[in-house]
Design a protein around this motif. Structure first.
Motif, PDB file in Angstrom:
ATOM      1  N   ALA A  51       0.834  -1.209   0.000  1.00 42.70           N
ATOM      2  CA  ALA A  51       0.000   0.000   0.000  1.00 42.70           C
ATOM      3  C   ALA A  51       0.862   1.251   0.000  1.00 42.70           C
ATOM      4  O   ALA A  51       0.571   2.225  -0.700  1.00 42.70           O
ATOM      5  CB  ALA A  51      -0.926  -0.003   1.216  1.00 42.70           C
ATOM      6  N   VAL A  52       1.946   1.223   0.784  1.00 44.55           N
ATOM      7  CA  VAL A  52       2.833   2.386   0.827  1.00 44.55           C
ATOM      8  C   VAL A  52       3.503   2.568  -0.540  1.00 44.55           C
ATOM      9  O   VAL A  52       3.613   3.687  -1.050  1.00 44.55           O
ATOM     10  CB  VAL A  52       3.887   2.231   1.953  1.00 44.55           C
ATOM     11  CG1 VAL A  52       4.949   3.302   1.846  1.00 44.55           C
ATOM     12  CG2 VAL A  52       3.210   2.305   3.313  1.00 44.55           C
ATOM     13  N   MET A  53       3.893   1.441  -1.149  1.00 45.55           N
ATOM     14  CA  MET A  53       4.443   1.528  -2.513  1.00 45.55           C
ATOM     15  C   MET A  53       3.394   2.062  -3.484  1.00 45.55           C
ATOM     16  O   MET A  53       3.677   2.881  -4.351  1.00 45.55           O
ATOM     17  CB  MET A  53       4.918   0.143  -2.977  1.00 45.55           C
ATOM     18  CG  MET A  53       6.232  -0.314  -2.369  1.00 45.55           C
ATOM     19  SD  MET A  53       6.536  -2.077  -2.689  1.00 45.55           S
ATOM     20  CE  MET A  53       6.757  -2.061  -4.465  1.00 45.55           C
ATOM     21  N   GLY A  54       2.169   1.576  -3.314  1.00 45.64           N
ATOM     22  CA  GLY A  54       1.105   1.945  -4.243  1.00 45.64           C
ATOM     23  C   GLY A  54       0.673   3.400  -4.139  1.00 45.64           C
ATOM     24  O   GLY A  54       0.085   3.943  -5.070  1.00 45.64           O
ATOM     25  N   THR A  55       0.953   4.033  -2.982  1.00 42.47           N
ATOM     26  CA  THR A  55       0.594   5.439  -2.845  1.00 42.47           C
ATOM     27  C   THR A  55       1.835   6.328  -2.891  1.00 42.47           C
ATOM     28  O   THR A  55       1.760   7.518  -2.643  1.00 42.47           O
ATOM     29  CB  THR A  55      -0.120   5.698  -1.497  1.00 42.47           C
ATOM     30  OG1 THR A  55       0.696   5.173  -0.445  1.00 42.47           O
ATOM     31  CG2 THR A  55      -1.470   5.026  -1.442  1.00 42.47           C
ATOM     32  N   LEU A  61       7.829   2.273  -8.059  1.00 48.16           N
ATOM     33  CA  LEU A  61       7.270   1.563  -6.902  1.00 48.16           C
ATOM     34  C   LEU A  61       5.772   1.328  -7.088  1.00 48.16           C
ATOM     35  O   LEU A  61       5.259   0.254  -6.785  1.00 48.16           O
ATOM     36  CB  LEU A  61       7.511   2.376  -5.626  1.00 48.16           C
ATOM     37  CG  LEU A  61       8.945   2.422  -5.104  1.00 48.16           C
ATOM     38  CD1 LEU A  61       9.024   3.258  -3.832  1.00 48.16           C
ATOM     39  CD2 LEU A  61       9.466   1.014  -4.833  1.00 48.16           C
ATOM     40  N   ARG A  62       5.092   2.366  -7.592  1.00 49.40           N
ATOM     41  CA  ARG A  62       3.646   2.217  -7.816  1.00 49.40           C
ATOM     42  C   ARG A  62       3.368   1.093  -8.816  1.00 49.40           C
ATOM     43  O   ARG A  62       2.484   0.273  -8.617  1.00 49.40           O
ATOM     44  CB  ARG A  62       3.053   3.527  -8.338  1.00 49.40           C
ATOM     45  CG  ARG A  62       2.794   4.568  -7.276  1.00 49.40           C
ATOM     46  CD  ARG A  62       1.659   5.508  -7.680  1.00 49.40           C
ATOM     47  NE  ARG A  62       1.838   6.070  -9.000  1.00 49.40           N
ATOM     48  CZ  ARG A  62       2.571   7.146  -9.254  1.00 49.40           C
ATOM     49  NH1 ARG A  62       3.176   7.778  -8.275  1.00 49.40           N
ATOM     50  NH2 ARG A  62       2.703   7.595 -10.486  1.00 49.40           N
ATOM     51  N   LEU A  63       4.168   1.061  -9.893  1.00 49.65           N
ATOM     52  CA  LEU A  63       3.982   0.060 -10.943  1.00 49.65           C
ATOM     53  C   LEU A  63       4.221  -1.348 -10.385  1.00 49.65           C
ATOM     54  O   LEU A  63       3.433  -2.271 -10.631  1.00 49.65           O
ATOM     55  CB  LEU A  63       4.948   0.354 -12.102  1.00 49.65           C
ATOM     56  CG  LEU A  63       4.697  -0.454 -13.371  1.00 49.65           C
ATOM     57  CD1 LEU A  63       3.404  -0.004 -14.030  1.00 49.65           C
ATOM     58  CD2 LEU A  63       5.862  -0.309 -14.344  1.00 49.65           C
ATOM     59  N   ILE A 117      -5.127  -7.276   0.926  1.00 52.71           N
ATOM     60  CA  ILE A 117      -4.939  -6.374   2.070  1.00 52.71           C
ATOM     61  C   ILE A 117      -4.249  -5.092   1.617  1.00 52.71           C
ATOM     62  O   ILE A 117      -4.571  -4.003   2.085  1.00 52.71           O
ATOM     63  CB  ILE A 117      -4.149  -7.095   3.185  1.00 52.71           C
ATOM     64  CG1 ILE A 117      -4.989  -8.245   3.747  1.00 52.71           C
ATOM     65  CG2 ILE A 117      -3.779  -6.125   4.305  1.00 52.71           C
ATOM     66  CD1 ILE A 117      -4.261  -9.136   4.735  1.00 52.71           C
ATOM     67  N   GLY A 118      -3.305  -5.231   0.669  1.00 51.49           N
ATOM     68  CA  GLY A 118      -2.633  -4.045   0.135  1.00 51.49           C
ATOM     69  C   GLY A 118      -3.635  -3.081  -0.478  1.00 51.49           C
ATOM     70  O   GLY A 118      -3.556  -1.863  -0.264  1.00 51.49           O
TER      71      GLY A 118
END
Lengths: 254, 245
Positions: A51-55, A61-63, A117-118
């Motif tokens: 989730a932290v990567m995704g935001t 990191l998002r990819l 969960i992410g």
């Protein structure tokens, strides 16, 4: 009414149920809980990283988080469990000498759960008003500290109901571990019911297993509703009038 | 109210674009130590953005920012923001923390004060804004005016050299505005260096030392409040004043 008796006996043979319940409680229940809780905890850790990567503001990191999530959310649980549990089995045996299928089973469940969960955490984090991050940064906190101290704690609180739902899923999905081959002492609730059903040709032990799962999941479902309601209406006091606002200084008389 | 660790603040030729939208087109703003500069102008004129550029929540495309005469563009922006307090229209208190924790959070985590000392400091700040008795309440249980005064205490706790107010009373019910404005006036009187983006013309006229009128990303007119309010030079300011007064 032979047919009806037959049907009743198939599903509700009390003796067959009674025979299997002790084993289910002493062996099956602990094993199911070990699988669900450990993959739930690990899934939360990995999910938070996703989730932290995704935001994050970093596109790579998002990819990465996106690709991981798409894969592990898009493939059926049974496929992941077989691929990981059986595919990596020989490697683990060579490295540790252990044939216990639990670690790989937990790994498979964790990988899968973390994708969901992410996404749950990500939606929670993104639901926090932009002003929160701004206020924290204005105080002098770095982006990382702001996320850690201000944004993520609020985001997680909002998605607790969804998180409990995910844990319910994990309890049910843990039954798929039977595919990896379990020793008698390693069997979880479903496998014990299934073995007994196979041995007796009667489905009642599976009904017992179903009841056992319901005893775990129904209270959790109600816990979700309770948390959800508290999060919605958890404002016990009403705002009070601003009685302490002193009418002093030049600004008071514009 | 005691004097503050005040410094002067200068923005020089500040430019900022979002894509093709040129929000700030060469803004100059100077606030002398211990004085209050009000920034007024129609919505969308870039006032709030100017504040965010001057504490580097948004990095300017061009221009310079000087705190106490020294350029701060090369400093760590997080450290710069510890020296500039900011108060927002929507308060932005942390709802998951108590009032006291809102005020003491930065003291504990950034100033590294021990928990007890940070709490004592927070309580002192809350006392200053008349809300010590709400220390253990949650922000959601406070009125808007009380929340905004906690937000001011939170910013003051860091002993900033400059305070920014971004339309601090715009989201408040009319009867709650006075208390917050009074507190801001007290700060100004106590010698805090302040930049106040506001629609409160009364406050602007009575409390501020200089007024800057912005429109469409440029400073149209600036000077002492008496001059701008009684003798506006430009048609744009005349039009704006006749709309808001």
């Amino acid at each position: 009414m032979d047919a009806l008796d037959q049907l009743l006996k198939t599903f509700f043979d009390w003796e067959a149920m009674a025979a299997v319940v002790p084993n289910m409680l002493t062996v099956g229940l602990p094993n199911t809980l070990i699988l669900a809780v450990s993959s739930g905890v690990l899934g939360c850790i990995l999910g938070m990283i996703l989730a932290v990567m995704g935001t994050s503001r970093n596109t790579a990191l998002r990819l990465l988080s996106r690709i991981y999530t798409d894969i592990f959310r898009g493939v059926p649980a049974i496929v992941i469990i077989l691929l990981i549990g059986i595919g990596l089995g020989p490697l683990i045996r060579e490295l540790t000498g252990s044939t216990n299928p639990f670690p790989l089973g937990i790994l498979a469940l964790t990988l899968m759960a973390s994708a969901y969960i992410g996404e749950i955490f990500r939606s929670g984090i993104q639901s926090v008003e932009k002003g929160q991050l701004e206020a924290s940064r204005a105080l002098g906190f770095s982006y990382n500290s702001s996320m850690q101290l201000v944004v993520i704690p609020q985001g997680v609180r909002r998605v607790l109901p969804a998180l409990v739902n995910q844990f319910i899923s994990l309890i049910k999905d843990s039954s798929l571990i039977y595919l990896l081959g379990l020793l008698a002492s390693q069997r979880e609730i479903f496998r014990i019911g299934n073995d007994a059903a196979a041995n007796t040709g009667n489905l009642s032990p599976l009904i017992a297993a179903a009841v056992m799962y319901l005893l775990l999941t129904v209270p959790l479902t109600h816990l979700v509703n309770y948390i959800d309601k508290r999060l919605r209406t958890g404002r016990p006091e009403k705002p009070q009038p601003d009685d302490a606002a002193a009418l002093i200084g030049k600004g008071a008389q514009p | 109210m005691s004097d503050f660790a005040a410094g002067s603040l200068t923005g020089k030729n500040l430019h900022l674009s979002f894509g093709s939208n040129h929000v700030l087109r060469g803004i100059d703003l100077h606030v002398e130590t211990g004085t209050t500069a009000s920034v007024i102008g129609p919505s969308g004129s870039g006032k709030s953005t100017l504040l965010r550029v001057m504490n580097r929540l948004i990095e300017p495309d061009q221009g310079d920012i000087l705190l106490d005469g020294r350029s701060v563009l090369k400093d760590n922006p997080d450290e710069l923001r510890q020296r500039i307090g900011m108060v927002f229209q929507q308060f932005n208190l942390f709802p998951h923390k108590t009032v006291a924790d809102n005020v003491s959070l930065a003291l504990r985590k950034l100033r590294k004060l021990p928990a007890e000392q940070a709490r004592a400091e927070a309580l002192a700040q809350l006392d200053l804004v008349g809300l010590k008795h709400k220390a253990d309440a949650r922000p959601a249980n406070l009125s808007g005016g009380q929340q905004q005064r906690v937000a001011i205490a939170r910013a003051l706790a860091m002993k900033p050299e400059v305070m920014f107010f971004d339309e601090a009373t715009s989201a408040l019910d009319p009867e709650l505005v006075k208390g917050v404005l009074a507190l801001m006036a007290d700060l100004a009187e106590g010698g805090m260096t302040m930049v106040v983006v506001t629609h409160e013309m009364g406050f602007c006229r009575n409390v501020s030392d200089t007024v800057t009128f912005m429109d469409a990303g440029v400073v149209v007119e600036s000077g002492p409040p008496e001059q701008l309010f009684t003798n506006p030079q430009t048609e744009r300011l005349q039009g704006f004043l006749s709309d808001v007064l």
